[in-house]
Design an enzyme around this catalytic site. Structure first.
Site, PDB file in Angstrom:
ATOM      1  N   ARG A  82      31.364  41.351  44.072  1.00  0.00           N
ATOM      2  CA  ARG A  82      31.011  42.450  44.502  1.00  0.00           C
ATOM      3  C   ARG A  82      30.322  43.780  43.723  1.00  0.00           C
ATOM      4  NH1 ARG A  82      33.387  44.932  50.900  1.00  0.00           N
ATOM      5  NH2 ARG A  82      34.760  45.204  49.194  1.00  0.00           N
ATOM      6  N   LYS A 184      28.828  48.531  47.637  1.00  0.00           N
ATOM      7  CA  LYS A 184      30.082  49.750  47.942  1.00  0.00           C
ATOM      8  C   LYS A 184      29.374  50.887  46.944  1.00  0.00           C
ATOM      9  CE  LYS A 184      34.725  49.510  48.667  1.00  0.00           C
ATOM     10  NZ  LYS A 184      34.420  50.357  50.442  1.00  0.00           N
ATOM     11  N   GLU A 220      27.892  49.014  61.265  1.00  0.00           N
ATOM     12  CA  GLU A 220      29.616  48.387  61.144  1.00  0.00           C
ATOM     13  C   GLU A 220      30.176  50.397  61.314  1.00  0.00           C
ATOM     14  OE1 GLU A 220      30.442  47.803  56.576  1.00  0.00           O
ATOM     15  OE2 GLU A 220      28.725  48.447  56.125  1.00  0.00           O
TER      16      GLU A 220
HETATM   17  N1  PLP Z   1      32.212  48.216  55.113  1.00  0.00           N
HETATM   18  C1  PLP Z   1      32.351  49.302  54.814  1.00  0.00           C
HETATM   19  C2  PLP Z   1      31.232  50.896  54.463  1.00  0.00           C
HETATM   20  C3  PLP Z   1      33.803  49.304  53.351  1.00  0.00           C
HETATM   21  O1  PLP Z   1      33.927  50.861  52.933  1.00  0.00           O
HETATM   22  C4  PLP Z   1      34.260  48.531  54.020  1.00  0.00           C
HETATM   23  C5  PLP Z   1      35.835  48.361  52.646  1.00  0.00           C
HETATM   24  O2  PLP Z   1      35.926  48.623  51.561  1.00  0.00           O
HETATM   25  C6  PLP Z   1      34.165  48.169  54.608  1.00  0.00           C
HETATM   26  C7  PLP Z   1      33.209  47.434  55.268  1.00  0.00           C
HETATM   27  C8  PLP Z   1      35.406  46.478  54.231  1.00  0.00           C
HETATM   28  O3  PLP Z   1      35.109  45.330  53.538  1.00  0.00           O
HETATM   29  P1  PLP Z   1      36.369  45.056  52.439  1.00  0.00           P
HETATM   30  O4  PLP Z   1      36.816  44.015  53.647  1.00  0.00           O
HETATM   31  O5  PLP Z   1      36.149  44.075  51.627  1.00  0.00           O
HETATM   32  O6  PLP Z   1      37.160  45.839  52.122  1.00  0.00           O
HETATM   33  C1  COI Z   2      38.339  49.713  51.921  1.00  0.00           C
HETATM   34  O1  COI Z   2      38.741  49.257  53.163  1.00  0.00           O
HETATM   35  O2  COI Z   2      39.227  49.545  50.676  1.00  0.00           O
HETATM   36  C2  COI Z   2      37.345  51.155  51.964  1.00  0.00           C
HETATM   37  O3  COI Z   2      37.097  51.168  50.763  1.00  0.00           O
HETATM   38  C3  COI Z   2      37.741  51.823  52.795  1.00  0.00           C
HETATM   39  C4  COI Z   2      37.613  53.344  52.433  1.00  0.00           C
HETATM   40  C5  COI Z   2      37.097  53.925  53.935  1.00  0.00           C
HETATM   41  C6  COI Z   2      38.993  53.514  52.421  1.00  0.00           C
END
Ligand code: PLP
Ligand code: COI
Length: 341
Positions: A82, A184, A220
């Site tokens: 990612r 991200k 989201e």
């Molecule tokens: N959506 C956003 C905007 C995020 O910042 C995060 C955090 O990483 C997620 C979703 C969840 O992603 P993940 O499950 O890969 O941590």
């Molecule tokens: C994560 O879940 O790792 C994120 O980057 C989300 C952040 C808002 C702390």
């Protein structure tokens, strides 16, 4: 070496300085080997691309102590991939996937005394990130970059642990169609700060964003994807190309289907459907699965039948199964668990 003297159970989601971080530099078209260093401070040019034009992206993943005392992390290859996608979109050099995973392992191993013990409720959060480090005054990509990973022990992202959250449907947008919502990028978070402070000031835990083209579909929150459970037990998650492809959400959909035998559906979800769902949760590395009790849509309260005191029954099963896999209580699908030591 002994574990650090930290009150693990009291940790919130904050920064605690740990002993080692990884740093690699990109210059003259290539990455150097990178190394672990102890200095947590960064010195960069006043005109660095990250400072002027926000050329930065990041990742988030965790290391866990398992029931049998190993230290593991969860699907780091997906974070690496990612981040590569984020870099492509932001015209940054990709940090190779295998090197990313190796660097994660090095940082965790070097900071092993900061990995919270099994059963403490805390984990070691890892924050890989990259930024343009040389001077750029015209609007163009930097030519020099730093890739870093630091570690910090963390507790729950939301205060109050597993108490269900109250969200509001946001008036402000998070991600434009054809924009950067699916990567991200730091800029996605900078522009959400006004809105999260405003949400907190008005008594909400988070903003639930809708699609910015029509404001009719649920996307989201500022830092997590969303899952719903229907009254007949199906797990539904919004499909959109402007949300971040959460690794937790993608894993949960597999857990729901293969471990719990539930029907799963990834599809556009209308705001008007909210009142049909039995349960709702936010999912992400930081959020794990945080139950949502109520969504407020411009004065109209939608209260999920699961209530405001505890997680709904299916959300709880998903939570127990996912964390069971991460903490080594349940067998993981092939390739999900990376054993570090
Ligand atoms: N959506 C956003 C905007 C995020 O910042 C995060 C955090 O990483 C997620 C979703 C969840 O992603 P993940 O499950 O890969 O941590
Ligand atoms: C994560 O879940 O790792 C994120 O980057 C989300 C952040 C808002 C702390």
């Amino acid at each position: 070496m002994a574990k650090k003297d930290i009150n693990w159970g009291e940790l919130g989601f904050g920064y605690v300085k740990t002993d080692y971080r990884f740093v690699a530099n990109f210059k003259d078209g290539k990455w150097d080997d990178g190394a672990l260093i102890t200095d947590e401070n960064i010195v960069i040019n006043e005109c660095a691309g990250v400072l002027q034009y926000a050329q930065t992206c990041f990742e988030g993943l965790k290391a866990y102590t398992t029931e049998d005392g190993k230290i593991v992390c969860f699907r780091p290859d997906l974070n690496a991939q990612r981040m590569a996608d984020s870099c492509e979109r932001l015209k940054m050099p990709v940090f190779p996937v295998e090197k990313f995973v190796e660097a994660v392992e090095k940082v965790v191993e070097a900071n092993a005394d900061f990995v919270p013990p099994y059963g403490s409720g805390a984990t070691l959060y890892l924050r890989p990130y990259m930024f343009g480090s040389n001077a750029v005054i015209g609007v163009k990509p930097a030519t020099e970059y730093q890739f870093r990973i630091f570690a910090t022990p963390v507790g729950p992202y939301f205060k109050g642990g597993v108490k269900p959250l109250t969200l509001r449907i946001s008036d402000l947008d998070r991600a434009a169609p054809m924009g950067t919502g699916h990567i991200k990028a730091g800029l996605n978070y900078a522009m959400s700060l006004y809105n999260i402070v405003d949400a907190h000031d008005n008594g909400y835990d988070e903003n639930m964003y809708t699609d910015s083209a029509t404001h009719t579909y649920i996307e989201e929150t500022g830092g997590a994807n969303i899952i719903f459970v229907t009254k007949d037990g199906k797990v539904v998650t919004p499909k959109s190309n402007t949300i971040l492809p959460s690794i937790t959400r993608r894993s949960l959909m597999i857990v729901a289907k293969d471990y719990l035998g539930l029907e799963v559906e990834e599809r556009p979800v209308k705001v008007s459907e909210l009142e049909n769902f039995a349960e709702c949760g936010l999912c992400g590395t930081a959020a794990v699965i945080s139950p949502v009790g109520k969504v407020v849509d411009h004065g109209k309260e939608i209260c999920f039948p699961a209530g405001m005191t505890e997680m709904g029954p299916i959300t709880k099963k998903l939570y127990d199964t996912l964390t069971g896999i991460q903490m080594g209580r349940l067998e993981a699908p092939e390739g999900w668990i990376n054993v570090i030591k």
